[in-house]
Scaffold this motif. Structure first.
Motif, PDB file in Angstrom:
ATOM      1  N   MET A  22       0.799  -1.087  -0.002  1.00 37.91           N
ATOM      2  CA  MET A  22       0.113  -0.040   0.169  1.00 37.91           C
ATOM      3  C   MET A  22       0.950   1.226   0.032  1.00 37.91           C
ATOM      4  N   THR A  23       0.713   2.206  -0.900  1.00 35.70           N
ATOM      5  CA  THR A  23       1.335   3.519  -0.928  1.00 35.70           C
ATOM      6  C   THR A  23       0.620   4.524  -0.785  1.00 35.70           C
ATOM      7  N   LYS A  24       1.237   5.602   0.011  1.00 37.20           N
ATOM      8  CA  LYS A  24       0.471   6.788   0.316  1.00 37.20           C
ATOM      9  C   LYS A  24       0.441   7.598  -0.633  1.00 37.20           C
ATOM     10  N   VAL A  25      -0.794   7.943  -1.211  1.00 36.46           N
ATOM     11  CA  VAL A  25      -0.995   8.963  -2.157  1.00 36.46           C
ATOM     12  C   VAL A  25      -2.171  10.083  -1.756  1.00 36.46           C
ATOM     13  N   ALA A  26      -1.386  11.204  -2.050  1.00 36.85           N
ATOM     14  CA  ALA A  26      -2.475  12.430  -2.161  1.00 36.85           C
ATOM     15  C   ALA A  26      -2.983  12.512  -3.818  1.00 36.85           C
ATOM     16  N   PHE A  27      -4.247  13.131  -3.598  1.00 38.06           N
ATOM     17  CA  PHE A  27      -4.777  13.512  -4.901  1.00 38.06           C
ATOM     18  C   PHE A  27      -5.406  14.848  -4.700  1.00 38.06           C
ATOM     19  N   LEU A  28      -4.804  15.940  -5.479  1.00 34.46           N
ATOM     20  CA  LEU A  28      -5.408  17.179  -5.439  1.00 34.46           C
ATOM     21  C   LEU A  28      -6.034  17.594  -6.609  1.00 34.46           C
ATOM     22  N   GLY A  29      -7.428  18.003  -6.555  1.00 35.46           N
ATOM     23  CA  GLY A  29      -8.582  18.438  -7.469  1.00 35.46           C
ATOM     24  C   GLY A  29      -9.314  17.255  -7.885  1.00 35.46           C
ATOM     25  N   LEU A  30     -10.482  17.363  -7.391  1.00 30.34           N
ATOM     26  CA  LEU A  30     -11.326  16.562  -7.857  1.00 30.34           C
ATOM     27  C   LEU A  30     -12.661  16.749  -8.784  1.00 30.34           C
ATOM     28  N   GLY A  31     -12.168  17.151  -9.993  1.00 24.50           N
ATOM     29  CA  GLY A  31     -13.142  17.685 -11.135  1.00 24.50           C
ATOM     30  C   GLY A  31     -13.675  16.427 -11.927  1.00 24.50           C
ATOM     31  N   VAL A  32     -14.157  16.418 -12.676  1.00 26.09           N
ATOM     32  CA  VAL A  32     -14.600  15.517 -13.653  1.00 26.09           C
ATOM     33  C   VAL A  32     -13.657  14.524 -14.053  1.00 26.09           C
ATOM     34  N   MET A  33     -12.274  14.834 -14.013  1.00 28.47           N
ATOM     35  CA  MET A  33     -11.221  13.856 -14.395  1.00 28.47           C
ATOM     36  C   MET A  33     -10.872  13.256 -13.037  1.00 28.47           C
ATOM     37  N   GLY A  34     -10.153  14.284 -12.101  1.00 29.48           N
ATOM     38  CA  GLY A  34      -9.454  13.955 -10.537  1.00 29.48           C
ATOM     39  C   GLY A  34     -10.235  12.850  -9.962  1.00 29.48           C
ATOM     40  N   TYR A  35     -11.811  13.258 -10.024  1.00 34.28           N
ATOM     41  CA  TYR A  35     -12.563  12.527  -8.991  1.00 34.28           C
ATOM     42  C   TYR A  35     -12.663  10.942  -9.373  1.00 34.28           C
ATOM     43  N   PRO A  36     -12.599  10.264 -10.485  1.00 32.75           N
ATOM     44  CA  PRO A  36     -12.596   8.972 -10.904  1.00 32.75           C
ATOM     45  C   PRO A  36     -11.249   8.457 -10.894  1.00 32.75           C
ATOM     46  N   MET A  37     -10.116   9.283 -11.275  1.00 32.57           N
ATOM     47  CA  MET A  37      -8.648   8.692 -11.098  1.00 32.57           C
ATOM     48  C   MET A  37      -8.484   8.606  -9.675  1.00 32.57           C
ATOM     49  N   ALA A  38      -8.609   9.600  -8.770  1.00 37.54           N
ATOM     50  CA  ALA A  38      -8.172   9.235  -7.550  1.00 37.54           C
ATOM     51  C   ALA A  38      -9.201   8.016  -7.142  1.00 37.54           C
ATOM     52  N   GLY A  39     -10.290   7.578  -7.472  1.00 35.84           N
ATOM     53  CA  GLY A  39     -10.995   6.598  -7.162  1.00 35.84           C
ATOM     54  C   GLY A  39     -10.328   5.268  -7.352  1.00 35.84           C
ATOM     55  N   HIS A  40      -9.766   5.390  -8.699  1.00 39.34           N
ATOM     56  CA  HIS A  40      -8.908   4.166  -9.188  1.00 39.34           C
ATOM     57  C   HIS A  40      -7.748   3.728  -8.420  1.00 39.34           C
ATOM     58  N   LEU A  41      -7.112   5.004  -7.742  1.00 37.62           N
ATOM     59  CA  LEU A  41      -6.002   4.642  -6.839  1.00 37.62           C
ATOM     60  C   LEU A  41      -6.372   3.751  -5.654  1.00 37.62           C
ATOM     61  N   VAL A  42      -7.758   4.111  -5.182  1.00 45.40           N
ATOM     62  CA  VAL A  42      -8.034   3.197  -3.938  1.00 45.40           C
ATOM     63  C   VAL A  42      -8.346   1.775  -4.476  1.00 45.40           C
ATOM     64  N   SER A  43      -8.914   1.514  -5.644  1.00 46.88           N
ATOM     65  CA  SER A  43      -9.226   0.232  -6.199  1.00 46.88           C
ATOM     66  C   SER A  43      -8.107  -0.529  -6.077  1.00 46.88           C
ATOM     67  N   LYS A  44      -7.036   0.101  -6.764  1.00 42.62           N
ATOM     68  CA  LYS A  44      -5.832  -0.447  -6.758  1.00 42.62           C
ATOM     69  C   LYS A  44      -5.071  -0.712  -5.309  1.00 42.62           C
ATOM     70  N   GLY A  45      -5.474  -0.588  -4.169  1.00 43.10           N
ATOM     71  CA  GLY A  45      -4.867  -0.580  -3.035  1.00 43.10           C
ATOM     72  C   GLY A  45      -4.345   0.332  -2.339  1.00 43.10           C
ATOM     73  N   HIS A  46      -4.135   1.665  -2.928  1.00 46.23           N
ATOM     74  CA  HIS A  46      -3.419   2.554  -2.291  1.00 46.23           C
ATOM     75  C   HIS A  46      -4.244   3.242  -1.233  1.00 46.23           C
ATOM     76  N   ASP A  47      -3.437   3.820  -0.393  1.00 47.56           N
ATOM     77  CA  ASP A  47      -3.894   4.744   0.790  1.00 47.56           C
ATOM     78  C   ASP A  47      -4.066   6.216   0.084  1.00 47.56           C
ATOM     79  N   VAL A  48      -5.341   6.751   0.145  1.00 47.14           N
ATOM     80  CA  VAL A  48      -5.377   8.188  -0.535  1.00 47.14           C
ATOM     81  C   VAL A  48      -6.058   8.939   0.191  1.00 47.14           C
ATOM     82  N   ARG A  49      -5.474  10.192   0.187  1.00 44.68           N
ATOM     83  CA  ARG A  49      -5.972  11.515   0.929  1.00 44.68           C
ATOM     84  C   ARG A  49      -5.968  12.324  -0.330  1.00 44.68           C
ATOM     85  N   VAL A  50      -7.258  13.101  -0.295  1.00 42.34           N
ATOM     86  CA  VAL A  50      -7.526  13.990  -1.408  1.00 42.34           C
ATOM     87  C   VAL A  50      -7.660  15.480  -0.690  1.00 42.34           C
TER      88      VAL A  50
END
Length: 288
Positions: A1-29
């Protein structure tokens, strides 16, 4: 599990950050509008930071997908910026479409602080982000890219390093230049067919199998004929991108006559009230 931050949850960023979670990463947005960050956490788990700095603290990778050069500087720099919260050795991955100039500027700041920076603009639109099949064009050092690529793979169909800092942004400019010409050509062909009394969908079924075929033709001809222009990437954003293309062309001595013309056609669409229409709305000028 990798710690990842995702900045910007627009029409692109919102699902992209979701894919990071689905791949097992620890995500803070992080998102400017906190309600959007709260909604994302409610859907995907993880947590959110009140500032880019807070989101970036402790993360190994910080991904960003914001609006423009100024937005990117804002989330990176200053006391509340991501760079202030990043630990030494972490890598900032920028998915925003911005100028190569701001990319090189921020990459140099990151390097001076012992942090990595990869410019990684994407193509594939909202559907590509939702389905995790984006094309990602990258610039940066080989070492930074090698570390970042497995994280980017969470939402990429193809990802390539194309050179040093700024190369990803220059490649994205090439992408937008291609799209501008293709969409205008398709709009003209469909409008011509309507004036000629032909069944546009039937004609496209034939010509799409030959040399005229393209992604735009396959995915947008029916909606263009129906006057349906609600498919993600807006005219306002396309004009922002084409402005970057045209300014860069002036800097390097490249000629973009078709791109310059299509940019003005998109201006017409804006003046028709279509700034939030998707880019296929160029046909609106021709079928009034």
């Amino acid at each position: 599990m990798t710690k990842v931050a995702f900045l910007g949850l627009g029409v692109m960023g919102y699902p992209m950050a979701g894919h990071l979670v689905s791949k097992g990463h620890d995500v803070r947005v992080y998102n400017r509008t906190i309600a959007k960050a709260e909604a994302w956490v409610a859907q995907h788990g993880g947590n959110f930071g009140a500032t880019p700095r807070e989101a970036a603290e402790g993360a190994d990778f910080i991904m960003a997908c914001v609006g423009n050069d100024d937005d990117l500087r804002t989330v990176c720099l200053g006391d509340d910026g991501a760079f202030a919260g990043m630990k030494s050795g972490s890598i900032f991955v920028d998915h925003t479409t911005v100028s190569a100039q701001v990319t090189r500027e921020l990459s140099a700041v990151a390097a001076a602080q012992g942090k990595g920076f990869v410019d990684a603009p994407v193509s594939g639109g909202q559907a590509g982000a939702v389905n995790g099949v984006l094309s990602v064009m990258c610039g940066g050092t080989e070492a930074d890219y090698a570390r970042a690529e497995p994280i980017i793979a969470a939402y990429a169909r193809v990802c390539r390093r194309l050179g040093d800092s700024g190369a990803g942004q220059l490649a994205k400019m090439m992408n937008q230049i291609c799209i501008a010409g293709l969409v205008q050509g398709l709009a003209e062909a469909l409008a011509f067919g309507q004036k000629a009394g032909l069944d546009g969908a039937a004609v496209v079924e034939v010509i799409s199998q030959g040399a005229a075929g393209s992604w735009q033709m396959a995915n947008r001809h029916k909606t263009m004929l129906a006057g349906d222009f609600d498919f993600g990437f807006a005219v306002d954003w396309m004009r922002k991108d084409l402005k970057i293309c045209l300014e860069t062309a002036d800097e390097i001595g490249a000629s973009l006559p078709v791109t310059a013309l299509v940019d003005q056609f998109y201006k017409d669409v804006q003046q028709m009230g279509g700034g939030r229409n998707d880019t296929s709305s160029l046909i609106r000028r021709l079928v009034k």
